[in-house]
Design a protein around this motif. Structure first.
Motif, mmCIF file in Angstrom:
data_model
loop_
_atom_site.group_PDB
_atom_site.id
_atom_site.type_symbol
_atom_site.label_atom_id
_atom_site.label_comp_id
_atom_site.label_asym_id
_atom_site.label_seq_id
_atom_site.Cartn_x
_atom_site.Cartn_y
_atom_site.Cartn_z
ATOM 1 N N ALA A 305 0.819 -1.211 0.000
ATOM 2 C CA ALA A 305 0.000 0.000 0.000
ATOM 3 C C ALA A 305 0.853 1.260 0.000
ATOM 4 C CB ALA A 305 -0.931 0.001 1.209
ATOM 5 N N THR A 306 2.162 1.121 0.100
ATOM 6 C CA THR A 306 3.041 2.294 0.119
ATOM 7 C C THR A 306 3.954 2.270 -1.098
ATOM 8 O OG1 THR A 306 4.713 1.131 1.409
ATOM 9 C CG2 THR A 306 3.023 2.324 2.639
ATOM 10 N N GLY A 307 4.290 3.440 -1.615
ATOM 11 C CA GLY A 307 5.232 3.546 -2.732
ATOM 12 C C GLY A 307 4.651 3.021 -4.029
ATOM 13 N N ASN A 308 5.513 2.895 -5.012
ATOM 14 C CA ASN A 308 5.105 2.365 -6.301
ATOM 15 C C ASN A 308 4.911 0.863 -6.200
ATOM 16 O OD1 ASN A 308 5.307 4.900 -7.485
ATOM 17 N ND2 ASN A 308 7.505 4.622 -7.868
ATOM 18 N N PHE A 309 3.868 0.364 -6.850
ATOM 19 C CA PHE A 309 3.547 -1.060 -6.774
ATOM 20 C C PHE A 309 3.994 -1.781 -8.036
ATOM 21 C CE2 PHE A 309 0.454 -4.383 -7.972
ATOM 22 C CZ PHE A 309 0.788 -5.318 -6.996
ATOM 23 N N THR A 310 4.703 -2.871 -7.862
ATOM 24 C CA THR A 310 5.086 -3.747 -8.961
ATOM 25 C C THR A 310 4.640 -5.157 -8.615
ATOM 26 O OG1 THR A 310 7.012 -2.376 -9.480
ATOM 27 C CG2 THR A 310 6.981 -4.613 -10.364
ATOM 28 N N LYS A 311 3.784 -5.701 -9.428
ATOM 29 C CA LYS A 311 3.259 -7.031 -9.141
ATOM 30 C C LYS A 311 4.337 -8.076 -9.349
ATOM 31 C CE LYS A 311 -0.516 -10.203 -10.176
ATOM 32 N NZ LYS A 311 -1.763 -10.418 -10.942
ATOM 33 N N VAL A 312 4.540 -8.907 -8.337
ATOM 34 C CA VAL A 312 5.524 -9.983 -8.387
ATOM 35 C C VAL A 312 4.810 -11.282 -8.038
ATOM 36 C CG1 VAL A 312 7.666 -10.913 -7.440
ATOM 37 C CG2 VAL A 312 7.399 -8.437 -7.733
ATOM 38 N N ALA A 313 4.997 -12.296 -8.854
ATOM 39 C CA ALA A 313 4.376 -13.593 -8.586
ATOM 40 C C ALA A 313 4.938 -14.170 -7.290
ATOM 41 C CB ALA A 313 4.633 -14.548 -9.751
ATOM 42 N N GLN A 314 4.035 -14.507 -6.381
ATOM 43 C CA GLN A 314 4.448 -15.072 -5.104
ATOM 44 C C GLN A 314 4.637 -16.588 -5.236
ATOM 45 O OE1 GLN A 314 5.078 -13.057 -2.381
ATOM 46 N NE2 GLN A 314 4.763 -11.469 -3.938
ATOM 47 N N ARG A 315 5.368 -17.154 -4.290
ATOM 48 C CA ARG A 315 5.614 -18.599 -4.301
ATOM 49 C C ARG A 315 4.968 -19.251 -3.085
ATOM 50 N NH1 ARG A 315 9.452 -20.574 -7.888
ATOM 51 N NH2 ARG A 315 10.562 -18.966 -9.080
ATOM 52 N N LEU A 316 4.347 -20.389 -3.334
ATOM 53 C CA LEU A 316 3.668 -21.141 -2.281
ATOM 54 C C LEU A 316 4.415 -22.456 -2.052
ATOM 55 C CD1 LEU A 316 0.892 -20.991 -0.615
ATOM 56 C CD2 LEU A 316 0.167 -22.794 -2.181
ATOM 57 N N PRO A 317 4.869 -22.731 -0.844
ATOM 58 C CA PRO A 317 5.561 -23.996 -0.572
ATOM 59 C C PRO A 317 4.614 -25.190 -0.715
ATOM 60 C CG PRO A 317 6.083 -22.354 1.101
ATOM 61 C CD PRO A 317 4.943 -21.798 0.310
ATOM 62 N N VAL A 318 5.086 -26.215 -1.399
ATOM 63 C CA VAL A 318 4.353 -27.467 -1.584
ATOM 64 C C VAL A 318 5.192 -28.583 -0.974
ATOM 65 C CG1 VAL A 318 3.327 -29.072 -3.222
ATOM 66 C CG2 VAL A 318 3.308 -26.607 -3.705
ATOM 67 N N ARG A 319 4.613 -29.273 -0.010
ATOM 68 C CA ARG A 319 5.353 -30.371 0.641
ATOM 69 C C ARG A 319 5.129 -31.655 -0.133
ATOM 70 N NH1 ARG A 319 6.378 -31.807 6.902
ATOM 71 N NH2 ARG A 319 6.505 -34.068 6.739
ATOM 72 N N ILE A 320 6.231 -32.368 -0.408
ATOM 73 C CA ILE A 320 6.207 -33.572 -1.223
ATOM 74 C C ILE A 320 6.758 -34.732 -0.403
ATOM 75 C CG2 ILE A 320 7.121 -34.671 -3.293
ATOM 76 C CD1 ILE A 320 7.316 -31.790 -4.474
ATOM 77 N N ALA A 321 5.951 -35.777 -0.251
ATOM 78 C CA ALA A 321 6.404 -36.992 0.439
ATOM 79 C C ALA A 321 7.228 -37.842 -0.518
ATOM 80 C CB ALA A 321 5.203 -37.780 0.946
ATOM 81 N N ILE A 322 8.293 -38.418 -0.025
ATOM 82 C CA ILE A 322 9.195 -39.231 -0.842
ATOM 83 C C ILE A 322 8.741 -40.682 -0.766
ATOM 84 C CG2 ILE A 322 11.585 -39.949 -1.182
ATOM 85 C CD1 ILE A 322 12.411 -37.345 0.236
ATOM 86 N N ASP A 323 8.567 -41.314 -1.926
ATOM 87 C CA ASP A 323 8.146 -42.713 -1.954
ATOM 88 C C ASP A 323 9.192 -43.596 -1.296
ATOM 89 O OD1 ASP A 323 5.829 -42.019 -3.255
ATOM 90 O OD2 ASP A 323 6.637 -42.392 -5.260
ATOM 91 N N ALA A 324 8.695 -44.594 -0.565
ATOM 92 C CA ALA A 324 9.593 -45.537 0.101
ATOM 93 C C ALA A 324 10.141 -46.547 -0.899
ATOM 94 C CB ALA A 324 8.845 -46.251 1.223
ATOM 95 N N GLY A 325 11.182 -47.251 -0.494
ATOM 96 C CA GLY A 325 11.746 -48.304 -1.324
ATOM 97 C C GLY A 325 12.707 -47.827 -2.379
ATOM 98 N N GLN A 326 13.174 -46.580 -2.313
ATOM 99 C CA GLN A 326 14.136 -46.057 -3.283
ATOM 100 C C GLN A 326 15.525 -46.043 -2.637
ATOM 101 O OE1 GLN A 326 12.277 -42.726 -5.870
ATOM 102 N NE2 GLN A 326 11.344 -42.434 -3.854
ATOM 103 N N PRO A 327 16.458 -46.802 -3.149
ATOM 104 C CA PRO A 327 17.783 -46.885 -2.508
ATOM 105 C C PRO A 327 18.462 -45.531 -2.357
ATOM 106 C CG PRO A 327 17.523 -48.609 -4.154
ATOM 107 C CD PRO A 327 16.355 -47.686 -4.316
ATOM 108 N N LEU A 328 18.309 -44.666 -3.343
ATOM 109 C CA LEU A 328 18.993 -43.375 -3.286
ATOM 110 C C LEU A 328 18.363 -42.438 -2.254
ATOM 111 C CD1 LEU A 328 19.662 -42.633 -7.064
ATOM 112 C CD2 LEU A 328 21.286 -43.407 -5.328
#
Length: 358
Positions: A305-328
């Motif tokens: 609400a202050t100064g000049n406004f420049t729209k910037v795409a925000q980032r949303l964290p997405v949590r990803i579960a790792i599949d079991a049974g992968q040696p690496l």
């Protein structure tokens, strides 16, 4: 003779180059007709529950039986603080508890003594009552004889004096019983405070035992240690960082732009490549989305609400579960960079085996 130059022929290569440049830009930015349902981000990292291990009591470290990056189990001794002072504090607390318990036991002895005094006073009352009854009977028998001048008035004075003494003796015995009752009540009134003193002493013993136990710094769970920063002979206080414990639990957090989230659902399959593993590919699935963008969790939030406004795409964290049974997957470490790909057109996968989650 040179061929005649044709402007039309020179324009065709330029148009081709321009068209290729436009197509390249459209492809790079995934704009029509090169739009894709696969959303990719390199703003993604492996995460884990890194626990900072610190002591709860202050003292000098006398033993550190573990080393950097060692694998430990829950309850493994990580460091030990000199416990001599804490042992003496425990002994002192136990002595105070014994004193409080002795005072409470002495109260029971005093109570029985006061109850016996009351019984003695009651016996004295019965004796004084008997003496008074006899004196009253003597006075009744002697009064007619004195009126008839059969007994001397001096004898009557003695009988009346004995009656007065009997009455005074009864009053004294009754007063003694009242005093004994009051003394017993005063003794019983001290019981709550003595019981509270015993409870306070017991709590002090428990606290001293806890402090003594806390001189042994144990691993809170299974995992691998980070760098052990403490040294033998070092004086530490509550909160001093001894080391860090990294449990086996791993997951990936991918920070997607808000413009990439359309179509993403919990359960969708995920593939990601790990930079530290030479781009090896692993799989997982979308577990859940952050309730707010990363900017909302920053210490200093932006005020648009202050100064000049420049729209910037925000980032949303997405949590990803790792599949079991992968040696690496066992080689993943919190903080590693990964590149995540999610096909938003794919259907959410049914709940399958995954690495243990918190």
């Amino acid at each position: 003779m040179f061929p005649k130059f044709s402007p039309a022929r020179a324009t065709i290569p330029a148009l081709v180059v321009g068209l290729l440049a436009v197509l390249l830009i459209l492809y790079t930015w995934r704009l029509p007709p090169f739009t894709s349902s696969v959303q990719t981000t390199d703003d993604a990292y492996v995460r884990g529950l890194v626990t900072v291990v610190s002591p709860q009591v202050a003292g000098y470290i006398v033993d550190i039986p573990v080393r950097d990056y060692a694998e430990v189990r829950e309850g493994t001794l990580l460091a030990r603080i000199d416990d001599r002072i804490f042992q003496q504090r425990l002994a002192q607390a136990r002595a105070q508890l014994s004193t409080a318990q002795a005072a409470l036991a002495n109260l029971d002895v005093q109570r029985r003594t006061k109850e016996a005094s009351i019984e003695v006073s009651r016996a004295g009352i019965e004796n004084a009552q008997a003496v008074l009854t006899k004196a009253q009977a003597d006075e009744r028998r002697l009064a007619p004889l004195i009126e008839a001048n059969i007994q001397s008035r001096a004898q009557g004075d003695q009988v009346r004096a004995a009656l007065r003494q009997a009455e005074a003796g009864l009053a004294q015995s009754q007063a003694s019983e009242t005093v004994a009752q009051q003394s017993l009540a005063e003794t019983l009134a001290t019981r709550p405070s003595l019981e509270a003193a015993v409870q306070n002493a017991e709590a002090a013993v428990h606290l001293a035992e806890i402090d003594l136990q806390n001189t042994r710094i144990l691993a809170p769970g299974n995992g691998r240690l980070g760098e052990v920063g403490a040294r033998v002979g070092q004086y530490v206080t509550a909160g001093t960082q001894i080391t860090s414990l990294v449990p086996e639990l791993r997951w990936v957090v991918a920070n997607y732009k808000e413009t990439q989230l359309a179509g993403m659902q919990v359960g969708q399959p995920v593939t990601f490549r790990v930079d530290a593993l030479q781009g090896a590919q692993l799989t997982g699935r979308v577990e859940r989305f952050s309730p707010a963008t990363g900017s909302e969790f920053s210490v200093i939030r932006a005020d648009n609400a202050t100064g000049n406004f420049t729209k910037v795409a925000q980032r949303l964290p997405v949590r990803i579960a790792i599949d079991a049974g992968q040696p690496l997957a066992d080689r993943l470490a919190p903080g590693m960079s990964v590149v995540v790909r999610i096909d938003t057109a794919s259907a959410p996968a049914p709940a399958g085996p995954a690495m243990a989650q918190d």
